[in-house]
Design a protein around this motif. Structure first.
Motif, short mmCIF file in Angstrom:
data_model
loop_
_atom_site.label_atom_id
_atom_site.label_comp_id
_atom_site.label_asym_id
_atom_site.label_seq_id
_atom_site.Cartn_x
_atom_site.Cartn_y
_atom_site.Cartn_z
N LEU A 27 0.83 -1.21 0.00
CA LEU A 27 0.00 0.00 0.00
C LEU A 27 0.86 1.26 0.00
N LYS A 28 1.98 1.19 0.68
CA LYS A 28 2.88 2.34 0.72
C LYS A 28 3.54 2.56 -0.64
N GLY A 29 3.82 1.49 -1.36
CA GLY A 29 4.58 1.60 -2.60
C GLY A 29 3.76 1.91 -3.83
N VAL A 30 2.43 1.70 -3.77
CA VAL A 30 1.61 1.91 -4.95
C VAL A 30 1.00 3.32 -4.93
N ALA A 31 0.82 3.88 -6.11
CA ALA A 31 0.14 5.17 -6.22
C ALA A 31 -1.35 4.92 -6.44
N VAL A 32 -2.17 5.59 -5.67
CA VAL A 32 -3.62 5.56 -5.87
C VAL A 32 -4.08 7.00 -6.10
N MET A 33 -4.82 7.20 -7.17
CA MET A 33 -5.30 8.53 -7.54
C MET A 33 -6.82 8.56 -7.50
N ARG A 34 -7.35 9.70 -7.10
CA ARG A 34 -8.80 9.88 -7.02
C ARG A 34 -9.20 11.05 -7.90
N LEU A 35 -10.10 10.80 -8.84
CA LEU A 35 -10.65 11.88 -9.66
C LEU A 35 -11.87 12.43 -8.94
N ASP A 36 -11.73 13.65 -8.42
CA ASP A 36 -12.86 14.34 -7.79
C ASP A 36 -13.70 14.95 -8.90
N ILE A 37 -14.85 14.36 -9.14
CA ILE A 37 -15.65 14.69 -10.32
C ILE A 37 -16.40 16.00 -10.12
N GLU A 38 -16.19 16.92 -11.06
CA GLU A 38 -16.89 18.20 -11.03
C GLU A 38 -18.02 18.25 -12.05
N GLU A 39 -17.88 17.49 -13.13
CA GLU A 39 -18.92 17.40 -14.16
C GLU A 39 -19.03 15.96 -14.62
N MET A 40 -20.26 15.53 -14.90
CA MET A 40 -20.48 14.20 -15.45
C MET A 40 -21.63 14.26 -16.44
N SER A 41 -21.48 13.57 -17.55
CA SER A 41 -22.57 13.47 -18.52
C SER A 41 -22.54 12.08 -19.15
N GLY A 42 -23.73 11.60 -19.50
CA GLY A 42 -23.84 10.29 -20.12
C GLY A 42 -24.55 10.37 -21.45
N LYS A 43 -24.04 9.60 -22.41
CA LYS A 43 -24.66 9.51 -23.73
C LYS A 43 -24.89 8.04 -24.04
N PHE A 44 -26.17 7.65 -24.10
CA PHE A 44 -26.54 6.29 -24.44
C PHE A 44 -27.31 6.36 -25.76
N LYS A 45 -26.72 5.84 -26.81
CA LYS A 45 -27.34 5.90 -28.14
C LYS A 45 -27.91 4.54 -28.50
N PHE A 46 -29.24 4.47 -28.56
CA PHE A 46 -29.92 3.23 -28.92
C PHE A 46 -31.10 3.49 -29.86
#
Length: 208
Positions: free
Chosen positions: A146-165
């Motif tokens: 756990l000490k040796g690995v990098a963990v990154m967090r994307l703090d989401i400010e905008e989100m959008s979804g496109k579902f084309k069906f």
């Protein structure tokens, strides 16, 4: 989004899709000023996207210089040939898909407990059968990792979804495409048919 008929709600569609998938593409500005696009595994947890990797390298340098980033998760469901609805023109050919785009800033996760929680969620999404000791920050055998690995967090400010069906298709063309998918019956076609029927405006008219 230009085509509003393909836009989907965050809680109802985007978040379940993000929890279902486990890979996407992270874009950020590299140390040299050029845009970079990197495919990554991720876990969507508590409203944020988590990634892991080495503490060194181009990605980490770029994010350290400019933490702004976008992350896209995409799943192609079915290629729709033009001849399903037009025997002459190639124009109707398209792909039906689901996608979610997130924008925000990336933070390095330093807390061992948060690291363990994120990595546990990431592994569960790819190895749901288990077969390993739970990732626990208090477990001595995990402390060094756990000490040796990098963990990154994307703090989401905008989100959008496109579902084309095929939400934009008139009823006649909708039926032609549905008939074509039913006859073709490739893997993914049954799910595409379900999505098309559920999301088309004609279904909502029938419910009313």
């Amino acid at each position: 989004m230009r085509r509003k008929e393909f836009e989907v709600p965050i809680e109802e569609d985007c978040e379940p899709f993000l929890r279902e998938r486990h890979d996407g593409v992270l874009t950020f500005t590299g140390e040299d000023g050029w845009p970079k696009a990197v495919p990554l595994n991720y876990a969507y947890l508590d409203g944020s996207a988590y990634f892991h990797g080495s503490k060194h390298g181009e990605k980490m340098k770029g994010i350290a210089a400019d933490p702004r980033a976008e992350f896209v998760v995409y799943e192609s469901h079915a290629f729709i040939p033009s001849y399903f609805s037009d025997p002459y023109l190639a124009c109707p050919a398209t792909v039906f898909f689901r996608s979610v785009r997130m924008r925000g800033r990336i933070e390095q996760v330093e807390d061992p407990g948060e690291k363990a929680k994120a990595l546990g969620a990431l592994l569960r999404s790819m190895q749901p059968e288990g077969g390993h000791a739970p990732i626990d920050a208090e477990d001595p055998k995990y402390v060094a990792s756990l000490k040796g690995v990098a963990v990154m967090r994307l703090d989401i400010e905008e989100m959008s979804g496109k579902f084309k069906f095929g939400q934009h298709l008139p009823d006649r063309r909708l039926k032609q495409v549905l008939d074509g998918l039913t006859e073709r019956n490739l893997p993914g076609d049954p799910r595409t048919i379900e999505e098309m029927i559920a999301r088309h405006p004609s279904s909502k008219r029938q419910e009313e």
